[in-house]
Design a protein around this motif. Sequence first.
Motif, short mmCIF file in Angstrom:
data_model
loop_
_atom_site.label_atom_id
_atom_site.label_comp_id
_atom_site.label_asym_id
_atom_site.label_seq_id
_atom_site.Cartn_x
_atom_site.Cartn_y
_atom_site.Cartn_z
N MET A 1 0.83 -1.20 0.00
CA MET A 1 0.00 0.00 0.00
C MET A 1 0.87 1.25 0.00
O MET A 1 2.01 1.23 0.47
N LYS A 2 0.32 2.34 -0.49
CA LYS A 2 1.08 3.55 -0.75
C LYS A 2 0.70 4.67 0.23
O LYS A 2 -0.48 4.98 0.40
N ILE A 3 1.73 5.24 0.89
CA ILE A 3 1.52 6.34 1.83
C ILE A 3 2.02 7.63 1.19
O ILE A 3 3.19 7.76 0.84
N TYR A 4 1.12 8.59 1.04
CA TYR A 4 1.44 9.87 0.41
C TYR A 4 1.99 10.83 1.46
O TYR A 4 1.31 11.17 2.43
N ILE A 5 3.25 11.25 1.30
CA ILE A 5 3.89 12.20 2.21
C ILE A 5 4.52 13.31 1.37
O ILE A 5 5.70 13.27 1.03
N PRO A 6 3.72 14.33 1.00
CA PRO A 6 4.24 15.39 0.12
C PRO A 6 5.28 16.29 0.77
O PRO A 6 6.12 16.87 0.08
N GLU A 7 5.22 16.43 2.09
CA GLU A 7 6.21 17.24 2.82
C GLU A 7 6.93 16.31 3.80
O GLU A 7 6.29 15.51 4.48
N PRO A 8 8.24 16.40 3.87
CA PRO A 8 9.01 15.42 4.64
C PRO A 8 8.66 15.40 6.13
O PRO A 8 8.34 16.44 6.72
N ILE A 9 8.74 14.21 6.70
CA ILE A 9 8.59 14.04 8.14
C ILE A 9 9.91 13.45 8.66
O ILE A 9 10.80 13.11 7.87
N ALA A 10 10.05 13.33 9.96
CA ALA A 10 11.27 12.79 10.53
C ALA A 10 11.54 11.38 10.00
O ALA A 10 10.61 10.59 9.78
N GLU A 11 12.80 11.09 9.78
CA GLU A 11 13.20 9.82 9.17
C GLU A 11 12.67 8.61 9.93
O GLU A 11 12.31 7.59 9.32
N ALA A 12 12.58 8.71 11.25
CA ALA A 12 12.12 7.58 12.05
C ALA A 12 10.72 7.14 11.65
O ALA A 12 10.42 5.93 11.59
N GLY A 13 9.83 8.11 11.35
CA GLY A 13 8.47 7.78 10.95
C GLY A 13 8.42 7.07 9.62
O GLY A 13 7.68 6.09 9.45
N GLU A 14 9.20 7.54 8.66
CA GLU A 14 9.23 6.91 7.34
C GLU A 14 9.83 5.52 7.41
O GLU A 14 9.33 4.58 6.78
N LYS A 15 10.89 5.37 8.20
CA LYS A 15 11.53 4.06 8.33
C LYS A 15 10.57 3.05 8.97
O LYS A 15 10.54 1.87 8.60
N TYR A 16 9.77 3.52 9.92
CA TYR A 16 8.79 2.64 10.57
C TYR A 16 7.78 2.12 9.55
O TYR A 16 7.47 0.93 9.51
N LEU A 17 7.29 3.01 8.71
CA LEU A 17 6.31 2.62 7.70
C LEU A 17 6.92 1.68 6.67
O LEU A 17 6.29 0.70 6.25
N GLU A 18 8.13 1.97 6.26
CA GLU A 18 8.80 1.09 5.29
C GLU A 18 9.05 -0.29 5.88
O GLU A 18 8.91 -1.31 5.20
N PHE A 19 9.40 -0.34 7.16
CA PHE A 19 9.61 -1.63 7.83
C PHE A 19 8.32 -2.45 7.86
O PHE A 19 8.35 -3.68 7.80
N GLN A 20 7.18 -1.73 7.95
CA GLN A 20 5.89 -2.42 7.97
C GLN A 20 5.46 -2.84 6.56
O GLN A 20 4.41 -3.48 6.40
N GLY A 21 6.24 -2.47 5.56
CA GLY A 21 5.97 -2.92 4.20
C GLY A 21 5.26 -1.93 3.30
O GLY A 21 4.84 -2.29 2.19
N TYR A 22 5.14 -0.70 3.73
CA TYR A 22 4.44 0.31 2.94
C TYR A 22 5.40 1.02 2.00
O TYR A 22 6.60 1.14 2.27
N GLU A 23 4.85 1.55 0.92
CA GLU A 23 5.62 2.35 -0.03
C GLU A 23 5.42 3.83 0.28
O GLU A 23 4.29 4.31 0.38
N ILE A 24 6.52 4.55 0.44
CA ILE A 24 6.44 5.99 0.65
C ILE A 24 6.36 6.68 -0.71
O ILE A 24 7.19 6.48 -1.58
#
Length: 314
Positions: A1-24
């Motif tokens: 599944m795809k998570i739309y993040i048009p403005e950057p957030i802290a790296e920890a949040g993105e890494k968490y989502l990627e670890f769960q298998g989501y596409e940033i």
Amino acid sequence: MKIYIPEPIAEAGEKYLEFQGYEIFRGSGQTDRESLIRDIAECDAMILRTAKMDEEVLEDGKKLRIVARHGAGYDNLDVKAAKERGIITTYSPDTTALSVAEMTITLLLMLAKKVKRMETELRKDNFSYKFSHKGMDVSGKTLGIIGLGKIGKMVAKKAAIGLDMKVISYIPRPEGKEIPEYIKAVPLEQLLKESDFISLHVPGGAKNQNLIGKKELEQMKESAFLLNLSRGGVVNESEFAEAVRKKQIAGGALDVFAKEPPEITDDIFKLENVILTPHIGSNTEECMERIAMDVAKDVDLVLSGEDPRHPIRQ
């Protein structure tokens, strides 16, 4: 599944989502309406920062299941329109209080000690400026807090216990609320008349627009300072500028504006006794990581078929 993040957030949040298998998915990285409408179409979730999510944009999020607001406020998100489309909305109410409270105390002390003006004069090689322009001690002074939520209570604690200030607060409906012993609940008129510093920590929205304007400013002490670290529009900026210019009040500090970014040609930017900051109350490394992790976890919960921890309720 795809998570739309048009403005950057802290790296920890993105890494968490990627670890769960989501596409940033960042899309074009632009936040104008046309870009949002185009980029959101194929996304299952969105983490929203400063972009404006209105009904028209939400209409094109056909696959959207959740919009997670990156922060404690959600003025830029049409919650009603999202609900009508079955889109869950969340926010991060518990992550910003510490940082905003620290910023509030920072600005309060800067106003009391005239830090901004002293530093400006020193850069002009005017070392002797200090002899004719003295600051004040805040111990024993009165801080009036309007908005006694998480942030307001934290500011009150730091001011009363850490700085030995007298703290009063206007609480419209105090019945049944836990009010610390070092905070005295008073009517708004009394708070305006007695406070040496007034700090605003109320939600945004139509209800609190122009909460502090000409009428309220006229009731304040000539020596008092006004601080707004809540939401833009809560203070009528032009009337505030007029009150400072006429010396009806001593000055103040604004971290939020009715229009962001503000026009630097506005009258308020010409005032020496006002500190202006670009909405940075929660802008710390630690706070940004707390928010990013908080919203990322709610996104994961919703996309996993579970209930979020911090849904927006209206």
